[in-house]
Motif scaffolding. Structure first.
Motif, PDB file in Angstrom:
ATOM      1  N   PRO A  13      -4.423   2.169   3.875  1.00  0.00           N
ATOM      2  CA  PRO A  13      -4.589   2.984   2.661  1.00  0.00           C
ATOM      3  C   PRO A  13      -5.424   4.235   2.893  1.00  0.00           C
ATOM      4  CG  PRO A  13      -4.896   0.673   2.133  1.00  0.00           C
ATOM      5  CD  PRO A  13      -4.823   0.765   3.625  1.00  0.00           C
ATOM      6  N   PHE A  21       0.823  -1.206   0.000  1.00  0.00           N
ATOM      7  CA  PHE A  21       0.000   0.000   0.000  1.00  0.00           C
ATOM      8  C   PHE A  21       0.859   1.258   0.000  1.00  0.00           C
ATOM      9  CE2 PHE A  21      -3.401  -2.735   2.179  1.00  0.00           C
ATOM     10  CZ  PHE A  21      -4.063  -2.956   0.980  1.00  0.00           C
ATOM     11  N   ARG A  77      -1.810  11.928   1.957  1.00  0.00           N
ATOM     12  CA  ARG A  77      -1.351  12.243   0.597  1.00  0.00           C
ATOM     13  C   ARG A  77      -2.183  13.372  -0.002  1.00  0.00           C
ATOM     14  NH1 ARG A  77      -3.322  10.648  -4.188  1.00  0.00           N
ATOM     15  NH2 ARG A  77      -1.932  10.423  -5.989  1.00  0.00           N
ATOM     16  N   GLU A  78      -3.494  13.348   0.228  1.00  0.00           N
ATOM     17  CA  GLU A  78      -4.354  14.392  -0.320  1.00  0.00           C
ATOM     18  C   GLU A  78      -4.019  15.754   0.284  1.00  0.00           C
ATOM     19  OE1 GLU A  78      -5.881  13.863  -2.844  1.00  0.00           O
ATOM     20  OE2 GLU A  78      -7.411  12.312  -2.796  1.00  0.00           O
ATOM     21  N   ASP A 108       1.811   1.906  -3.493  1.00  0.00           N
ATOM     22  CA  ASP A 108       0.669   2.433  -4.251  1.00  0.00           C
ATOM     23  C   ASP A 108       0.444   3.914  -3.963  1.00  0.00           C
ATOM     24  OD1 ASP A 108       0.263  -0.077  -5.308  1.00  0.00           O
ATOM     25  OD2 ASP A 108      -1.343  -0.618  -3.911  1.00  0.00           O
ATOM     26  N   GLU A 109       0.490   4.292  -2.679  1.00  0.00           N
ATOM     27  CA  GLU A 109       0.154   5.669  -2.302  1.00  0.00           C
ATOM     28  C   GLU A 109       1.244   6.669  -2.651  1.00  0.00           C
ATOM     29  OE1 GLU A 109      -2.723   6.740  -1.431  1.00  0.00           O
ATOM     30  OE2 GLU A 109      -3.597   4.743  -1.331  1.00  0.00           O
ATOM     31  N   THR A 110       2.474   6.203  -2.894  1.00  0.00           N
ATOM     32  CA  THR A 110       3.556   7.125  -3.245  1.00  0.00           C
ATOM     33  C   THR A 110       3.832   7.154  -4.740  1.00  0.00           C
ATOM     34  OG1 THR A 110       5.188   5.368  -2.801  1.00  0.00           O
ATOM     35  CG2 THR A 110       4.697   6.898  -0.998  1.00  0.00           C
ATOM     36  N   THR A 111       3.034   6.435  -5.517  1.00  0.00           N
ATOM     37  CA  THR A 111       3.309   6.304  -6.948  1.00  0.00           C
ATOM     38  C   THR A 111       3.395   7.644  -7.654  1.00  0.00           C
ATOM     39  OG1 THR A 111       2.274   4.116  -7.070  1.00  0.00           O
ATOM     40  CG2 THR A 111       2.463   5.353  -9.123  1.00  0.00           C
ATOM     41  N   ALA A 153      -3.178   6.718   4.674  1.00  0.00           N
ATOM     42  CA  ALA A 153      -2.146   7.223   3.767  1.00  0.00           C
ATOM     43  C   ALA A 153      -2.753   8.127   2.694  1.00  0.00           C
ATOM     44  CB  ALA A 153      -1.408   6.044   3.119  1.00  0.00           C
ATOM     45  N   ARG A 154      -3.945   7.756   2.197  1.00  0.00           N
ATOM     46  CA  ARG A 154      -4.593   8.581   1.177  1.00  0.00           C
ATOM     47  C   ARG A 154      -4.957   9.951   1.735  1.00  0.00           C
ATOM     48  NH1 ARG A 154      -9.960   9.302   0.124  1.00  0.00           N
ATOM     49  NH2 ARG A 154     -10.521   7.536   1.455  1.00  0.00           N
ATOM     50  N   HIS A 195      -0.228  16.621  -1.204  1.00  0.00           N
ATOM     51  CA  HIS A 195       0.108  16.418  -2.611  1.00  0.00           C
ATOM     52  C   HIS A 195       0.537  17.752  -3.231  1.00  0.00           C
ATOM     53  CE1 HIS A 195      -0.146  15.066  -6.755  1.00  0.00           C
ATOM     54  NE2 HIS A 195      -0.340  13.834  -6.313  1.00  0.00           N
ATOM     55  N   LEU A 229       5.906  11.092   3.312  1.00  0.00           N
ATOM     56  CA  LEU A 229       4.834  10.160   3.671  1.00  0.00           C
ATOM     57  C   LEU A 229       5.398   9.003   4.493  1.00  0.00           C
ATOM     58  CD1 LEU A 229       1.919   9.096   1.383  1.00  0.00           C
ATOM     59  CD2 LEU A 229       2.964   7.472   2.932  1.00  0.00           C
TER      60      LEU A 229
END
Length: 483
Positions: A191, A143, A198-199, A146-149, A194-195, A202, A159
């Motif tokens: 997730p 995960f 990230r939001e 995925d979240e740092t992609t 982390a999302r 970002h 993060l």
């Protein structure tokens, strides 16, 4: 010769095996000391063995990462330089096929493993180190990848630092963001955390990303087995959350002693009735799919004529974002970060069952609401939803609006009706608390109660990650205020 990271991972894995075997032997009763309660020692050893086996699985996953990356590097070094892009692609396909065959997995799974291994060994060193010492699981690591992609290296490192290097901070200190260690979250919950982070951080504004994402809204249909099919919709978050709440509210209204359908089945039947029998006036009646009879009303509209849904949803808005001075995300209960323009529209366009919650400009946390009577008022229940986010039992994902407010210290034993003496477990874990030896621990204004198991082990609840809001340049800062 300098040791490699793979050799360090192997050494750590080898050192963990004797510890695991010791717990297993004690759990099986083949190696217990002369104690007064051997059965209790075996039970504790089984739990210790389960915890150690989880660490060993994580360490083994780290070894697989190193081996996958090692094989890919060595296969590339052994192959002749590709003469064309097509030849380069063919060489990559050959590596994927080899890994897929040796692991007996699909080439898609092998390709994903190789890509994840590349990210972990090159751009996510903290994550790989945490996996290697067993403090996070392979699911957590996946995960994180995925979240740092879509983040740049600095964003990915930030993060990682937030979730993998917990820092004890003074909750009263201005600007102190509460960290939430990934290893303390069940993988399915990580997730969402982390999302959310990230939001907020970002590099591209959530308004810009939302404007792009809204162009992709769609409904999809996919046939399935046994005469069934999936119907799904990709919608703006506020629309989807409002629809889900209206469906759930209508389904709950149909429940009763003579209703044999489950809540899940009632939701499905309600949706089918609304979509197939709509009169186009916002009202839906009928007896199809088990005799559903529901009525719904919506009055406010959003851009494009889509109704602004009626829902019992909390919208947490940084005060400066509500004023239009910053573009930091608001938070939609049960979903996560949303564009501030969406929050302002929900509050302003008449969607009166979206409840606005303003956050403290100093630390990002909402204000506490109190009452001294046994009865728990609606306002306090909403505050519990804000503090806990969901059922506070570790790993539970129930965001249900009918989670049951519960006195941690019983009212008849002197417990008060205050935020620090209340939890809001889902019906399942409320029953667990009152029918078994599982007990909640003390809560605080900003921290939900943890839990103590019948064996005496303590488990932390998941906490909200309140962060201080951004202060616009045209107004004073917290430091200015203090001077």
């Amino acid at each position: 010769m300098e040791r490699t990271a793979a050799e360090d991972a192997l050494e750590a894995f080898e050192a963990s095996i004797p510890v695991l075997l010791s717990h297993v032997r004690r759990g099986l009763g083949s190696s217990i000391s002369a104690v007064s309660d051997p059965l209790r020692e075996q039970a504790d050893a089984c739990l210790d063995g389960l915890a150690e086996s989880a660490r060993v699985e994580a360490m083994l996953a780290a070894l697989k990462v190193h081996l996958s990356r090692g094989y890919a590097d060595k296969a590339t070094a052994m192959a002749p330089p590709p003469a064309s892009p097509q030849e380069h692609t063919a060489q990559e396909m050959a590596v994927v096929a080899e890994v897929a065959c040796v692991l007996t997995v699909s080439e898609r799974s092998a390709s994903a493993l190789l890509a994840q291994s590349r990210e972990l060994t090159t751009t996510l060193p903290r994550t790989l180190a945490a996996l290697q010492d067993g403090s996070i699981s392979w699911q957590h690591a996946r995960f994180m990848v995925d979240e740092t992609t879509s983040l740049d290296p600095a964003g990915a490192a930030a993060l990682e630092a937030h979730f993998l290097t917990p820092v004890m901070v003074d909750p009263e200190k201005l600007g102190a963001a509460r960290s939430c260690p990934a290893g303390e979250l069940v993988p399915s919950r990580f997730p969402a955390k982390a999302r959310t982070w990230r939001e907020r951080h970002h590099p591209v504004s959530i308004e810009k990303r939302h404007s792009k994402g809204i162009l992709d809204r769609r409904v999809e249909y996919a046939p399935d087995r046994d005469g069934m099919a999936w119907l799904s919709a990709y919608l703006p978050a506020d629309t989807a959350a409002g629809i889900w709440d209206r469906i759930t509210t209508a389904a709950r209204a149909l429940q009763g002693p003579d209703e044999g359908r489950t809540l899940t089945q009632l939701r499905a039947d309600t949706v089918a009735a609304w979509l197939l029998e709509s009169t186009g006036t916002g009202s839906t009646t009928g007896a199809g799919n088990g005799g559903i009879s529901t009525v719904g009303t919506t009055t406010a509209t959003t851009g494009g004529g889509v109704p602004s849904p009626k829902a019992q949803v909390l919208v947490t808005v940084p005060v400066f974002a509500l004023m239009g001075l910053t573009d930091e995300p608001a938070t939609l209960d049960g979903y996560g970060p949303i564009p501030p323009s969406m929050a302002r529209r929900l509050i302003a366009d008449g969607a009166d069952s979206f409840h606005r919650v303003l956050t403290d400009p100093r630390d990002g946390a909402p204000l506490e609401i109190g009452r001294t009577s046994y009865r728990i008022p609606t306002a306090m229940r909403q505050w519990l939803r804000l503090r806990d986010g969901k059922c506070p039992f570790p790993g539970c994902n129930n965001h249900s609006l009918d989670n049951e407010a519960d006195h941690l210290l019983a009212w008849h034993k002197g417990g008060t009706t205050g935020i620090t003496n209340l939890g809001q477990p889902c019906p399942k874990h409320h029953k667990l608390r009152h029918t078994t030896a599982w007990k909640p621990t003390q809560a605080t204004k900003n921290k939900p109660p943890g839990w103590t198991s019948p064996t005496g082990r303590h488990y932390q609840s998941e906490q909200q990650n309140w962060e201080p809001p951004h202060w616009p340049h045209q107004v004073f800062t917290p430091a200015d205020q203090l001077e």
